[in-house]
Enzyme design. Sequence first.
Site, PDB file in Angstrom:
ATOM      1  N   GLU A   6       1.797  -0.447  -4.993  1.00 60.34           N
ATOM      2  CA  GLU A   6       0.862   0.624  -5.345  1.00 60.34           C
ATOM      3  C   GLU A   6       1.634   1.939  -5.396  1.00 60.34           C
ATOM      4  O   GLU A   6       2.125   2.416  -4.370  1.00 60.34           O
ATOM      5  CB  GLU A   6      -0.268   0.741  -4.318  1.00 60.34           C
ATOM      6  CG  GLU A   6      -1.289   1.791  -4.755  1.00 60.34           C
ATOM      7  CD  GLU A   6      -2.144   2.374  -3.646  1.00 60.34           C
ATOM      8  OE1 GLU A   6      -3.291   2.733  -3.906  1.00 60.34           O
ATOM      9  OE2 GLU A   6      -1.655   2.494  -2.495  1.00 60.34           O
ATOM     10  N   ASP A  27       0.830  -1.199   0.000  1.00 59.94           N
ATOM     11  CA  ASP A  27       0.000   0.000   0.000  1.00 59.94           C
ATOM     12  C   ASP A  27       0.873   1.262   0.000  1.00 59.94           C
ATOM     13  O   ASP A  27       1.844   1.349   0.762  1.00 59.94           O
ATOM     14  CB  ASP A  27      -0.862  -0.039   1.270  1.00 59.94           C
ATOM     15  CG  ASP A  27      -1.964   0.999   1.277  1.00 59.94           C
ATOM     16  OD1 ASP A  27      -2.821   0.922   0.389  1.00 59.94           O
ATOM     17  OD2 ASP A  27      -1.974   1.853   2.176  1.00 59.94           O
TER      18      ASP A  27
HETATM   19  C1  GLC Z   1      -4.261   2.984  -0.700  1.00 56.40           C
HETATM   20  C2  GLC Z   1      -5.479   2.103  -0.623  1.00 56.40           C
HETATM   21  C3  GLC Z   1      -6.642   2.934  -0.176  1.00 56.40           C
HETATM   22  C4  GLC Z   1      -6.315   3.517   1.195  1.00 56.40           C
HETATM   23  C5  GLC Z   1      -5.003   4.272   1.171  1.00 56.40           C
HETATM   24  C6  GLC Z   1      -4.507   4.545   2.552  1.00 56.40           C
HETATM   25  O1  GLC Z   1      -4.365   3.940  -1.694  1.00 56.40           O
HETATM   26  O2  GLC Z   1      -5.704   1.473  -1.847  1.00 56.40           O
HETATM   27  O3  GLC Z   1      -7.836   2.197  -0.109  1.00 56.40           O
HETATM   28  O4  GLC Z   1      -7.351   4.383   1.570  1.00 56.40           O
HETATM   29  O5  GLC Z   1      -3.984   3.541   0.534  1.00 56.40           O
HETATM   30  O6  GLC Z   1      -4.050   3.371   3.159  1.00 56.40           O
END
Ligand code: GLC
Length: 483
Positions: free
Chosen positions: A233, A189
């Site tokens: 991500e 994440d």
């Molecule tokens: C990422 C996740 C999202 C979350 C954010 C904070 O972007 O995909 O759902 O709100 O991180 O952890």
Amino acid sequence: MEWWRTAVIYQIYPRSFADSDGDGIGDLPGITARLPHLADLGVDALWLSPFYRSPMVDGGYDVADYRDVDPVFGTLADFDSLVAAAHGLGLRVLVDIVPNHTSSAHPWFLAGLRDRYVFAAGRGSLPPNDWRSLFGGPAWTQMPDGSWYLHLFDPAQPDLNWDNPDVRAEFSDILRFWLDRGVDGFRIDVAHGLIKPDFSEVSVFDQDGVHEIYRGWRRILDSYPGQRMAVAEIFDTQPRRVARYVAADELHQAFNFDFLDAPWEPGPLRRIIDDSLSAAAEVGAPPTWVLSNHDRRRPVTRFGDGAPGLRRARAAALLMLGLPGSAYVYQGEELGLPEVLDLPDEARADPQWVRSAGAEPGRDGCRVPLPWEGEAPPFGFGPRDRSWLPMPPDWAARTVAAQRADPGSMLNLYRAALRLRRPAATLTWRPAPEGVLCFSTGAYLVATNFGDSAFALPREPVLASSPVGAGLPPDTTVWMEPD
Ligand code: GLC
């Protein structure tokens, strides 16, 4: 070849997949019971969004204990059963790791271990700088003693200080904890957020220092047998910057948000496909593709409301699954679920909605529980008449059971595509009329018509996203045997 280079990976948002105990919230035993759906669909792996102990301010992306299952989702024993059942069906399992921030209910934050977070003095009555939270408002919150802590997301998600060796050691240990339990890898994440720049900088993300962390994580992954992997991500970052995270000694994959964000137009899509392929090739990583996730408006709605949106989402699916590399499918995408736009205000739970006081609709509309069977809500989602977000009554025609029985359904299109999909390494563009993209991967000749009129096809398709008559109709993708 390593499995993840061509894998199709299915994202499960545990809250909304399947509820086993009737509390209206999905859980791990619910997932285990429904794994045959994923095996039948034909995906290679699943990625579980967070199921850890959490106050659930951000749907579990606010973790209070990284080594335990939240009681609402089950127990560690339930997790072990899920992994065993998935492996028994030939499905690999990735779990989500949230290293940028903890929950404010994490024992470290509660114990006041400030050197593990990003605390700073304010400028008089103002916060240390002007950084904004991605959920709206300032990225700083003041403590009763006057000091400020950083939260790039909700105030209940304080950012960790990755310059502190204790933080690094803790996450190495968390990775090992889940690898020892048999997971095949991780989704990371906000992977580009861990290292913060000087407070005078405007741009917070993608600092060079983050790569050293992932080189260390790669060594941990490589020390386990069986091709363990990690997908990062990284949003709002140029493809060539993203590629640095998937260099040979770092992570294995990164999500392709440029592809997800692309409009339904041939020019931009072709450019994004080319840029993604060359950026990945430069570092020897597989390109990846994604059309939806738990943060983004569902494609059926994004591509145009009603019938045109569904038709384009079908064409986009075959385009994506025809590309070389690896692809991600978010639960419900295979059912062609639309975004639920008319959720009642009191049902919405997303901090984006809460913190913007309703100005932002937030992400709940793509998180509505899955319809499995039957004629009325909750459509087999759980054993009792409840679901944490209300489900539209007209989803009766979109349930897994209804779509399985319909040869023309979105579900059967995804099933056919995953059965017929062949790994491909290269992509060569072929001459095509204006408004048509056509490429060969060696595995298939793929053509998508973005225009308004039909075009003649060189041969009978193996698979088509919409019925094909004399030619390739608008908003349609076909796979043909290669020449
Ligand atoms: C990422 C996740 C999202 C979350 C954010 C904070 O972007 O995909 O759902 O709100 O991180 O952890």
